[in-house]
Design a protein around this motif. Structure first.
Motif, mmCIF file in Angstrom:
data_model
loop_
_atom_site.group_PDB
_atom_site.id
_atom_site.type_symbol
_atom_site.label_atom_id
_atom_site.label_comp_id
_atom_site.label_asym_id
_atom_site.label_seq_id
_atom_site.Cartn_x
_atom_site.Cartn_y
_atom_site.Cartn_z
ATOM 1 N N ARG A 33 -5.328 -15.480 25.191
ATOM 2 C CA ARG A 33 -4.499 -14.304 25.416
ATOM 3 C C ARG A 33 -3.347 -14.353 24.409
ATOM 4 O O ARG A 33 -2.684 -15.376 24.257
ATOM 5 C CB ARG A 33 -3.933 -14.299 26.830
ATOM 6 N N GLY A 34 -3.136 -13.250 23.717
ATOM 7 C CA GLY A 34 -2.125 -13.251 22.670
ATOM 8 C C GLY A 34 -2.709 -13.429 21.294
ATOM 9 O O GLY A 34 -1.993 -13.338 20.286
ATOM 10 N N TRP A 35 -4.031 -13.655 21.253
ATOM 11 C CA TRP A 35 -4.692 -13.784 19.951
ATOM 12 C C TRP A 35 -5.940 -12.908 19.879
ATOM 13 O O TRP A 35 -5.950 -11.884 19.207
ATOM 14 C CB TRP A 35 -5.027 -15.236 19.621
ATOM 15 N N TYR A 36 -6.988 -13.260 20.609
ATOM 16 C CA TYR A 36 -8.207 -12.447 20.570
ATOM 17 C C TYR A 36 -8.096 -11.199 21.439
ATOM 18 O O TYR A 36 -8.918 -10.292 21.348
ATOM 19 C CB TYR A 36 -9.424 -13.281 20.983
ATOM 20 N N ASP A 37 -7.126 -11.178 22.346
ATOM 21 C CA ASP A 37 -6.748 -9.946 23.031
ATOM 22 C C ASP A 37 -5.239 -10.005 23.215
ATOM 23 O O ASP A 37 -4.610 -11.054 23.038
ATOM 24 C CB ASP A 37 -7.484 -9.801 24.370
ATOM 25 N N THR A 38 -4.635 -8.911 23.555
ATOM 26 C CA THR A 38 -3.183 -8.830 23.696
ATOM 27 C C THR A 38 -2.485 -9.371 22.447
ATOM 28 O O THR A 38 -1.379 -9.910 22.528
ATOM 29 C CB THR A 38 -2.688 -9.619 24.937
ATOM 30 N N ASP A 64 -4.360 -18.557 14.856
ATOM 31 C CA ASP A 64 -4.536 -18.878 13.440
ATOM 32 C C ASP A 64 -3.216 -18.728 12.700
ATOM 33 O O ASP A 64 -2.493 -17.730 12.876
ATOM 34 C CB ASP A 64 -5.586 -17.951 12.820
ATOM 35 N N THR A 65 -2.905 -19.732 11.881
ATOM 36 C CA THR A 65 -1.596 -19.804 11.244
ATOM 37 C C THR A 65 -1.738 -20.274 9.804
ATOM 38 O O THR A 65 -2.306 -21.339 9.547
ATOM 39 C CB THR A 65 -0.680 -20.780 12.013
ATOM 40 N N ILE A 66 -1.238 -19.486 8.882
ATOM 41 C CA ILE A 66 -1.286 -19.842 7.468
ATOM 42 C C ILE A 66 -0.061 -20.687 7.142
ATOM 43 O O ILE A 66 1.084 -20.216 7.258
ATOM 44 C CB ILE A 66 -1.308 -18.588 6.575
#
Length: 595
Positions: free
Chosen positions: A468-473, A508-510
């Motif tokens: 939650r907060g990535w693939y949704d929301t 995911d973080t660059i």
């Protein structure tokens, strides 16, 4: 299966190094009794994929061959001689001097062959045919697709049902070792908090059942603290020093087997006195609650892919200690034996996971939803192989004090009809094979909700992967926190006595990408993501742990959803910390519990 160790009765020789290697074309003639032509050097252990340039080389689908020679001397031929592989991914067919020794299916567990008869004094030719295909019969799972384009040759593509690169080859060490004619085949040992110690010895050879067995428990200083006899039995060590994360004290069980003919074999197995249990929504280590802090963790890095790398694994455990973690999950396959030994020594708790990932026909090649579900449990043909893998995993890792739980699978289609019938026998088998009866879980994904999950009651504790907060929301961390908390509360209502932990959560973080407003992919967003989830965990008393996805960035199947792999690592692929590492270090150092 015993790890190859030099003892007074055994010799061990590594066959690691540079082997001859060749990718094989479809229907290419195979001759295991002759030296390879047009071969190239290949390091063993390693994944073959990244050693040489070329997309066709790295992404080859099908067979490959490894070959080398080794020399056997007269003293080595006096007893029995064995050939052992730490792991070959995914299937191996092994030949010695042109004679087939046998085959093994499953890319992350060891196997061996006795070569007393097939080997000869002098030079011996060892040939290993390896196949890297994953399909609906293998663990992990995948699909084989034949692609056709006008004017081009048909192309075979292997699409994994999982979100990590399908590294393959002879990925763990290879040995030959000697034993006497009557020898110790396996040792099971378990030490409890009160000093009780239980052992069971398996021996092989003529009249092995009539051999005399002596056991001694030795402390870390080499002092004998107990002596016993017999193939199986129990005894007691007075005031044992318990194994835990702060003081991972190790004992040794020395075993001596003497046959009627005077044949003697000796072996020493390492173990610890400790107990794992579950009570009142808590995981207990030595009757004290332990809050699991750590990661899902791939065994991967650099040009060796998933090949065994002692320096890298030691560095990784050092980073776990630095950040304040006490545990990890071997996602999504059993890690190397050398890693388990290091965890024993350094006091790292391990959820030991089978390679059963991709058991969901609705997953795509990056592990994301969007495939063509046809009824997973009617489609897959993995059930018998899965049983064999669980038996192999428990047999290999049963004595490690670091192993506190078993994971039968990661993110299966556990919401579909048939999931309970598939997993119930696997959970029962795992407990049957484990003398310690350690907890067993099945790690589930967002499609398996408190209302739809078919396997929750099979698990001793619930491990949930949620994004939650990535693939949704996405980008809405306040909304994500509300949805996450609601779901955790729903599982607690359904299973009020079971501990719940997050097995995966991340963004995911660059590395080096910063944003004042903490936008997606920035280091600031990853940090705020961890903070938001942590606040939810802290508000719920039945949460027993948090494993971030993922320890370090890693390679995946090529896809527009993955830029140079999965970037959810708290560390980069070369083990440099991102901003969130410092937040987690501060958070985890403040979470005070006995372990």
């Amino acid at each position: 299966m015993l790890y190859p160790r030099m003892t007074s009765s055994r010799m061990v020789f590594e066959l690691n190094g540079i082997w001859d290697f060749k990718l094989l074309k479809k229907k290419e003639e195979r001759d295991a009794g002759r030296r390879l032509k047009d071969s190239m050097p290949m390091p063993v252990p390693s994944s073959y994929n990244d050693i040489y340039p070329g997309r066709d080389f790295a992404d080859h689908v099908g067979d490959m061959v490894y070959q080398r020679t080794f020399t056997v001397t007269n003293p080595v031929k006096q007893g029995r001689l064995f050939l052992r592989f730490g792991a070959v991914t995914h299937t191996a067919e092994v030949w010695l001097n042109g004679e087939l020794l046998g085959s093994h299916k499953g890319g992350f567990l060891p196997f061996s062959f006795e070569i007393s008869k097939q080997s000869r004094v002098g030079e011996n030719l060892l040939t290993v045919f390896v196949n890297n295909i994953v399909d609906y019969t293998t663990l992990p799972c995948g699909r084989v697709v034949e692609e056709e384009f006008p004017g081009l040759e048909q192309r075979t593509v292997n699409l994994p049902n999982f979100d990590f690169y399908n590294y393959s080859g002879i990925m763990r060490p290879v040995w030959i070792y000697t034993t006497p004619d009557v020898y110790i085949e396996d040792i099971e040992v378990y030490g409890k908090m009160d000093g009780s110690v239980y052992w069971k010895i398996q021996a092989e050879g003529e009249s092995a059942d009539k051999a005399k067995v002596t056991v001694r428990v030795l402390d870390a200083e080499g002092r004998c603290v107990y002596t016993g006899t017999g193939y199986s039995g129990s005894g007691r060590v007075e005031a044992p020093r318990l194994w835990d994360t702060q003081d991972p004290y190790l004992y040794r069980l020395w075993v001596r087997l003497q046959s009627k003919s005077g044949n003697v074999d000796e072996y020493t197995e390492i173990f610890g006195f400790r107990e794992v249990s579950i009570r009142d929504c808590r995981i207990l280590l030595n009757e004290k609650p332990v809050y699991l802090k750590g990661f899902g963790k791939h065994e991967e890095g650099g040009s060796r892919g998933r090949g065994t790398d002692m320096a890298l694994m030691t560095k990784d455990l050092g980073l776990l200690k630095w950040i304040g973690a006490n545990s990890f999950r071997t996602s999504h396959y059993p890690n190397s034996e050398e890693m388990m030994q290091l965890c024993d020594r350094m006091g790292i708790l391990v959820i030991d996971e089978s390679p059963a990932v991709g058991l969901n026909t609705g997953f795509t090649a990056t592990g994301l939803l969007g495939g063509n579900p046809k009824g997973t449990w009617e489609t897959l043909r993995t059930k018998e192989h899965h049983k064999h893998v669980m038996e192999e995993m428990v047999k290999r890792d049963k004595n490690h004090p670091c192993v506190i739980a078993w994971s039968a699978a990661n993110e299966p289609a556990s919401q579909e009809d048939g999931a309970k019938e598939y997993f119930a026998p696997l959970v029962a088998l795992t407990k049957e094979k484990d003398i310690q009866k350690r907890p067993v879980t099945i790690v589930t994904y967002e499609g398996s909700t408190p209302k739809t999950c078919k396997v929750a009651e099979l698990c001793d504790f619930l491990v949930l992967n949620r994004y939650r907060g990535w693939y949704d929301t996405e980008g809405n961390l306040k909304g994500a926190a509300v949805k996450l908390k609601e779901e955790l509360e729903g599982f607690h209502v359904r299973c009020p006595e079971k501990p719940i932990m997050l097995g995966e959560y991340g963004a995911d973080t660059i590395a080096g990408l910063h944003d004042l407003n903490a936008r997606l992919f920035s280091e600031e967003y990853q940090t705020e993501f961890m903070r938001a989830y942590g606040e939810v965990f802290d508000s719920l008393p039945y949460i027993a742990g948090e494993h971030v996805w993922v320890f370090a960035d890693f390679a995946t199947a090529e896809n527009i959803k993955r830029v140079d792999g999965n970037k959810k690592g708290i560390f980069t692929r070369d083990r440099r910390p991102k901003q969130a590492a410092y937040f987690l270090k501060s958070r985890w150092e403040e979470i005070r519990n006995p372990y």
